[in-house]
Design a protein around this motif. Structure first.
Motif, PDB file in Angstrom:
ATOM      1  N   GLN A   1       0.830  -1.204   0.000  1.00  0.00           N
ATOM      2  CA  GLN A   1       0.000   0.000   0.000  1.00  0.00           C
ATOM      3  C   GLN A   1       0.873   1.266   0.000  1.00  0.00           C
ATOM      4  OE1 GLN A   1      -3.066   0.355  -0.472  1.00  0.00           O
ATOM      5  NE2 GLN A   1      -3.255   2.506   0.108  1.00  0.00           N
ATOM      6  N   THR A   2       1.982   1.201   0.750  1.00  0.00           N
ATOM      7  CA  THR A   2       2.918   2.337   0.778  1.00  0.00           C
ATOM      8  C   THR A   2       3.443   2.606  -0.626  1.00  0.00           C
ATOM      9  OG1 THR A   2       3.631   1.363   2.880  1.00  0.00           O
ATOM     10  CG2 THR A   2       4.873   3.267   2.084  1.00  0.00           C
ATOM     11  N   ILE A   3       3.880   1.518  -1.275  1.00  0.00           N
ATOM     12  CA  ILE A   3       4.440   1.653  -2.628  1.00  0.00           C
ATOM     13  C   ILE A   3       3.392   2.195  -3.589  1.00  0.00           C
ATOM     14  CG2 ILE A   3       5.361   0.316  -4.583  1.00  0.00           C
ATOM     15  CD1 ILE A   3       7.361   0.724  -2.324  1.00  0.00           C
ATOM     16  N   ARG A   4       2.159   1.724  -3.428  1.00  0.00           N
ATOM     17  CA  ARG A   4       1.105   2.213  -4.337  1.00  0.00           C
ATOM     18  C   ARG A   4       0.860   3.699  -4.148  1.00  0.00           C
ATOM     19  NH1 ARG A   4      -2.353  -3.115  -3.480  1.00  0.00           N
ATOM     20  NH2 ARG A   4      -1.235  -4.357  -5.051  1.00  0.00           N
ATOM     21  N   CYS A   5       0.892   4.158  -2.899  1.00  0.00           N
ATOM     22  CA  CYS A   5       0.727   5.600  -2.651  1.00  0.00           C
ATOM     23  C   CYS A   5       1.853   6.381  -3.320  1.00  0.00           C
ATOM     24  CB  CYS A   5       0.730   5.906  -1.161  1.00  0.00           C
ATOM     25  SG  CYS A   5      -0.765   5.435  -0.327  1.00  0.00           S
ATOM     26  N   LEU A   6       3.076   5.871  -3.226  1.00  0.00           N
ATOM     27  CA  LEU A   6       4.193   6.549  -3.875  1.00  0.00           C
ATOM     28  C   LEU A   6       4.016   6.567  -5.391  1.00  0.00           C
ATOM     29  CD1 LEU A   6       5.970   5.538  -1.088  1.00  0.00           C
ATOM     30  CD2 LEU A   6       7.772   6.404  -2.552  1.00  0.00           C
ATOM     31  N   ALA A   7       3.608   5.415  -5.941  1.00  0.00           N
ATOM     32  CA  ALA A   7       3.469   5.311  -7.397  1.00  0.00           C
ATOM     33  C   ALA A   7       2.371   6.250  -7.896  1.00  0.00           C
ATOM     34  CB  ALA A   7       3.169   3.860  -7.789  1.00  0.00           C
ATOM     35  N   GLU A   8       1.227   6.249  -7.207  1.00  0.00           N
ATOM     36  CA  GLU A   8       0.131   7.130  -7.625  1.00  0.00           C
ATOM     37  C   GLU A   8       0.528   8.600  -7.515  1.00  0.00           C
ATOM     38  OE1 GLU A   8      -3.287   5.919  -5.292  1.00  0.00           O
ATOM     39  OE2 GLU A   8      -3.213   3.938  -6.242  1.00  0.00           O
ATOM     40  N   GLY A   9       1.347   8.901  -6.527  1.00  0.00           N
ATOM     41  CA  GLY A   9       1.783  10.284  -6.330  1.00  0.00           C
ATOM     42  C   GLY A   9       2.999  10.637  -7.175  1.00  0.00           C
ATOM     43  N   LYS A  10       3.400   9.744  -8.074  1.00  0.00           N
ATOM     44  CA  LYS A  10       4.566   9.983  -8.928  1.00  0.00           C
ATOM     45  C   LYS A  10       5.811  10.333  -8.108  1.00  0.00           C
ATOM     46  CE  LYS A  10       1.839  11.228 -12.920  1.00  0.00           C
ATOM     47  NZ  LYS A  10       1.106  12.333 -13.541  1.00  0.00           N
ATOM     48  N   ALA A  11       5.960   9.694  -6.975  1.00  0.00           N
ATOM     49  CA  ALA A  11       7.159   9.889  -6.157  1.00  0.00           C
ATOM     50  C   ALA A  11       8.348   9.212  -6.835  1.00  0.00           C
ATOM     51  CB  ALA A  11       6.935   9.317  -4.767  1.00  0.00           C
ATOM     52  N   ALA A  12       9.547   9.543  -6.357  1.00  0.00           N
ATOM     53  CA  ALA A  12      10.760   8.981  -6.940  1.00  0.00           C
ATOM     54  C   ALA A  12      11.398   7.917  -6.064  1.00  0.00           C
ATOM     55  CB  ALA A  12      11.773  10.098  -7.196  1.00  0.00           C
TER      56      ALA A  12
END
Lengths: 268, 268
Positions: free
Chosen positions: B226-237
């Motif tokens: 879920q953490t990774i998905r939040c990063l991916a959706e937020g276009k984090a690096a």
């Protein structure tokens, strides 16, 4: 004798208007540079002249101040830091300034701008120079005093808010029952208050303080009608601000609104 | 010889399942107490017995553990702190515990619960006892290494996140270009990541660390799919976590998802 001339580097919100009016009342003529789309258009009527320039146009800003024979400069009003993500709009001078910064804290950015202005011979005035009567002394500013629980939250929150400020992160925290509900970073005070109040259901205490290293020439904690409205909508209980260091914008109206909402406002 | 018996005080999320499975694999029989509506029902199948009790039913929780002849207890899974606002559901013992607290930091609350459990003769085990292979050592965990800019943000963010933790506020911050975009308080990690990424547009770096005073028996920083998905959706690096102190839930799947999203995950 030529009138005193003030160069007003103006962001958004009402503060530029308050400063410009107070400066005129003190015999200054005011030349404004509107830095954002949210700079109030009414500033034009109070200013001898108003220019519209982006904060990234450092060279144009400096040359405009020189052409206008300005020696005293004042920075006031909200400039959204997201502007930093639009570097394509920056001129070379602004880019050089930006890339020399060790980090992008508010204090770091503002201090660099002041160094730049002073290096060009401009004298940077503090907003307090014109707005001293908008700054509260220590005490409870509303009729309603904080309850014992609210005082406990204020006493818990103030040192934490100072630490958040010391770290260069933000100035506002929302507390309830000695728990931190929300901490401000880039989203700004209002959004932080809304989030914290929603998480705390009701009775939250909002604390806004200056950063220990904050240069009050550049940037002062500010609260106003909008702050009070956010607290009221969020069913908050109290607002604590720092005595002698916080600008109350339209202080009288603000405190009337706080009374109506049953809020307690305290300067600590 | 009687089997080893583990009392699992279980909040929400997947961790209670992982612990219960690992404990069974090590020869324990598991008695679970589901503390929240989000405690996974699948826990029932892995447990010898499962009780549903509110975290405010301190007396019932202790007497249940005693009846079940439990000596080793483990606390795991997310218990929403908003439960503290529902005091009408608390029994006398829980209320006494609550009102003795100097404040309501996570650490303070959890330490008081452990003191209470140990005072009653229970031994509190750390999740690491069962989940040691879910904790990364120092290094880059994905194929993609952080860029120079991302490293600069990680180096800027880690000490700030530690300070936020030291203050008992939260564990996660979101950074970009050496600016703090968002700080976690009561809203939790996912919401903090979403807000920070939205403010930073793209390329944000998320840092999650333990609190310096955090008792890893009670509470460990956790990241998962879920953490990774939040990063991916937020276009984090990039995501930076703390080596030896962070639980990766379903670590392999999580890192695969990170690879697909082009993220860099680093244990520092």
């Amino acid at each position: 004798m030529a009138a005193k001339r003030l160069g007003l580097l103006a962001g958004g919100g009402e503060l530029p208007l308050l400063v410009a009016r107070a400066a005129r009342a003190q015999g200054y003529s005011v030349v404004s540079i509107a830095l954002t789309d949210t700079t109030p258009t009414a500033l034009q009527g109070i200013s001898e002249r108003m220019y519209r320039l982006s904060p990234g146009q450092a060279h144009r800003i400096l040359s405009t101040l020189r052409q206008e024979r300005i020696s005293e400069v004042l920075l006031i009003g909200k400039v959204n830091k997201e502007i930093l993500f639009e570097r394509f709009r920056f001129d070379l001078r602004a880019l050089r300034l930006l890339f020399r910064l060790p980090n992008r804290d508010d204090d770091t950015i503002l201090a660099a701008i002041v160094t730049e202005l002073e290096g060009e011979g401009f004298h940077v005035l503090p907003p307090l120079h014109f707005l001293a009567d908008q700054v509260p002394s220590k005490g409870v500013l509303t009729r309603r005093r904080p309850t014992r629980r609210e005082w406990a939250d204020i006493e818990y929150g103030v040192p934490l808010a100072r630490e958040i400020g010391r770290l260069g992160i933000g100035q506002t925290i929302v507390v309830r029952d000695q728990m931190v509900l929300a901490v401000e970073a880039l989203e700004g005070t209002d959004e932080t208050i809304r989030r914290g109040c929603a998480l705390g259901k009701e009775g939250a205490v909002v604390v806004k303080v200056s950063r220990p290293q904050q240069d009050l020439r550049l940037d002062m904690p500010t609260v106003g009608l909008q702050t009070i409205r956010c607290l009221a909508e969020g069913k908050a209980a109290a607002l604590a601000i720092e005595a002698e260091k916080t600008l109350l914008v339209h202080g009288e109206e603000m405190l009337e609104e706080a009374e109506r909402a049953g809020l307690s406002v305290v300067a600590v």
